[in-house]
Design a protein around this motif. Structure first.
Motif: not given
Length: 125
Positions: A12-34
Protein backbone atom coordinates in the motif's frame (compact mmCIF):
# COMPACT_ATOMS: atom_id res chain seq x y z
CA UNK A 1 13.13 12.44 -16.31
CA UNK A 2 14.71 11.29 -13.07
CA UNK A 3 14.35 7.65 -12.07
CA UNK A 4 13.44 6.68 -8.52
CA UNK A 5 13.58 3.15 -7.12
CA UNK A 6 11.25 2.49 -4.19
CA UNK A 7 12.29 -0.47 -2.04
CA UNK A 8 9.39 -1.04 0.35
CA UNK A 9 7.68 -4.28 1.40
CA UNK A 10 4.38 -2.61 2.36
CA UNK A 11 2.46 -2.76 -0.94
CA UNK A 12 0.00 0.00 0.00
CA UNK A 13 2.71 2.49 0.97
CA UNK A 14 4.87 1.52 -2.02
CA UNK A 15 1.99 2.21 -4.43
CA UNK A 16 1.11 5.46 -2.66
CA UNK A 17 4.71 6.69 -2.95
CA UNK A 18 4.98 5.53 -6.55
CA UNK A 19 1.79 7.29 -7.60
CA UNK A 20 2.76 10.55 -5.87
CA UNK A 21 6.28 10.56 -7.34
CA UNK A 22 4.94 9.72 -10.82
CA UNK A 23 2.46 12.61 -10.60
CA UNK A 24 5.41 14.86 -9.73
CA UNK A 25 7.19 13.84 -12.94
CA UNK A 26 9.52 11.08 -11.78
CA UNK A 27 9.91 7.74 -13.50
CA UNK A 28 9.29 5.19 -10.73
CA UNK A 29 10.32 1.57 -10.33
CA UNK A 30 9.14 -0.45 -7.35
CA UNK A 31 10.30 -3.53 -5.53
CA UNK A 32 9.30 -5.23 -2.30
CA UNK A 33 12.94 -5.56 -1.29
CA UNK A 34 15.74 -8.07 -0.97
CA UNK A 35 16.88 -9.95 -4.03
CA UNK A 36 14.46 -8.08 -6.33
CA UNK A 37 15.95 -4.76 -5.26
CA UNK A 38 19.47 -5.90 -6.04
CA UNK A 39 18.36 -7.24 -9.43
CA UNK A 40 16.74 -3.89 -10.26
CA UNK A 41 19.92 -2.07 -9.29
CA UNK A 42 22.07 -4.42 -11.37
CA UNK A 43 19.93 -3.78 -14.46
CA UNK A 44 19.39 -0.05 -14.15
CA UNK A 45 20.86 2.52 -11.80
CA UNK A 46 18.24 5.03 -10.64
CA UNK A 47 18.88 8.66 -9.77
CA UNK A 48 17.68 8.05 -6.18
CA UNK A 49 16.44 5.27 -3.93
CA UNK A 50 13.73 5.34 -1.25
CA UNK A 51 14.63 2.49 1.08
CA UNK A 52 12.72 0.83 3.89
CA UNK A 53 14.82 -0.89 6.54
CA UNK A 54 12.52 -3.54 8.00
CA UNK A 55 11.77 -6.12 5.33
CA UNK A 56 11.65 -9.89 5.30
CA UNK A 57 14.79 -11.69 4.14
CA UNK A 58 17.38 -9.08 3.22
CA UNK A 59 16.87 -5.94 5.30
CA UNK A 60 17.42 -2.37 4.22
CA UNK A 61 20.76 -2.09 6.01
CA UNK A 62 22.11 -4.94 3.88
CA UNK A 63 20.71 -3.41 0.71
CA UNK A 64 22.29 -0.06 1.61
CA UNK A 65 25.66 -1.76 2.09
CA UNK A 66 25.35 -3.41 -1.32
CA UNK A 67 24.37 -0.13 -2.98
CA UNK A 68 27.45 1.58 -1.55
CA UNK A 69 29.78 -1.31 -2.46
CA UNK A 70 28.72 -1.34 -6.11
CA UNK A 71 30.73 1.15 -8.23
CA UNK A 72 27.70 1.77 -10.48
CA UNK A 73 25.39 2.75 -7.61
CA UNK A 74 27.68 3.95 -4.84
CA UNK A 75 27.01 7.65 -5.46
CA UNK A 76 23.25 7.66 -5.90
CA UNK A 77 21.24 9.38 -3.18
CA UNK A 78 19.56 6.97 -0.77
CA UNK A 79 16.75 8.16 1.46
CA UNK A 80 15.85 5.76 4.23
CA UNK A 81 12.12 5.77 4.93
CA UNK A 82 11.49 3.66 8.01
CA UNK A 83 9.47 3.27 11.17
CA UNK A 84 12.70 2.69 13.10
CA UNK A 85 13.15 5.96 14.91
CA UNK A 86 15.80 5.17 17.51
CA UNK A 87 19.03 7.15 17.19
CA UNK A 88 21.08 3.94 16.86
CA UNK A 89 19.18 3.05 13.67
CA UNK A 90 19.60 6.54 12.25
CA UNK A 91 23.32 6.48 13.07
CA UNK A 92 23.78 3.03 11.56
CA UNK A 93 22.01 4.01 8.32
CA UNK A 94 24.04 7.22 8.09
CA UNK A 95 27.29 5.33 8.72
CA UNK A 96 26.39 2.95 5.89
CA UNK A 97 25.88 5.88 3.53
CA UNK A 98 22.25 7.00 3.75
CA UNK A 99 21.89 10.57 2.53
CA UNK A 100 18.70 11.23 4.47
CA UNK A 101 16.59 9.42 7.08
CA UNK A 102 12.86 9.90 7.37
CA UNK A 103 10.60 8.30 9.95
CA UNK A 104 7.43 7.27 8.11
CA UNK A 105 5.01 8.49 10.77
CA UNK A 106 6.58 11.97 10.82
CA UNK A 107 6.33 12.88 7.14
CA UNK A 108 3.61 13.43 4.57
CA UNK A 109 3.98 12.53 0.90
CA UNK A 110 4.66 16.12 -0.18
CA UNK A 111 7.59 16.35 2.24
CA UNK A 112 9.04 13.09 0.97
CA UNK A 113 8.83 14.39 -2.62
CA UNK A 114 10.54 17.61 -1.51
CA UNK A 115 13.40 15.63 0.08
CA UNK A 116 13.83 13.46 -3.01
CA UNK A 117 13.79 16.53 -5.27
CA UNK A 118 16.31 18.37 -3.09
CA UNK A 119 18.77 15.47 -3.08
CA UNK A 120 18.46 15.01 -6.84
CA UNK A 121 18.97 18.73 -7.42
CA UNK A 122 22.01 18.71 -5.17
CA UNK A 123 23.52 15.68 -6.91
CA UNK A 124 22.56 16.13 -10.57
CA UNK A 125 21.72 19.76 -11.28
Amino acid sequence: MYKILIIEDDAFLRKLLAEKLAREGFQVKETAGGKDAMEHLAQEVPHAVLLDLVMPGVDGFQILQEIRKNPASKNIPVIVLSNLGEQEHVDRARSLGADDYLIKAHFILDEIVERVSALIAKRYV
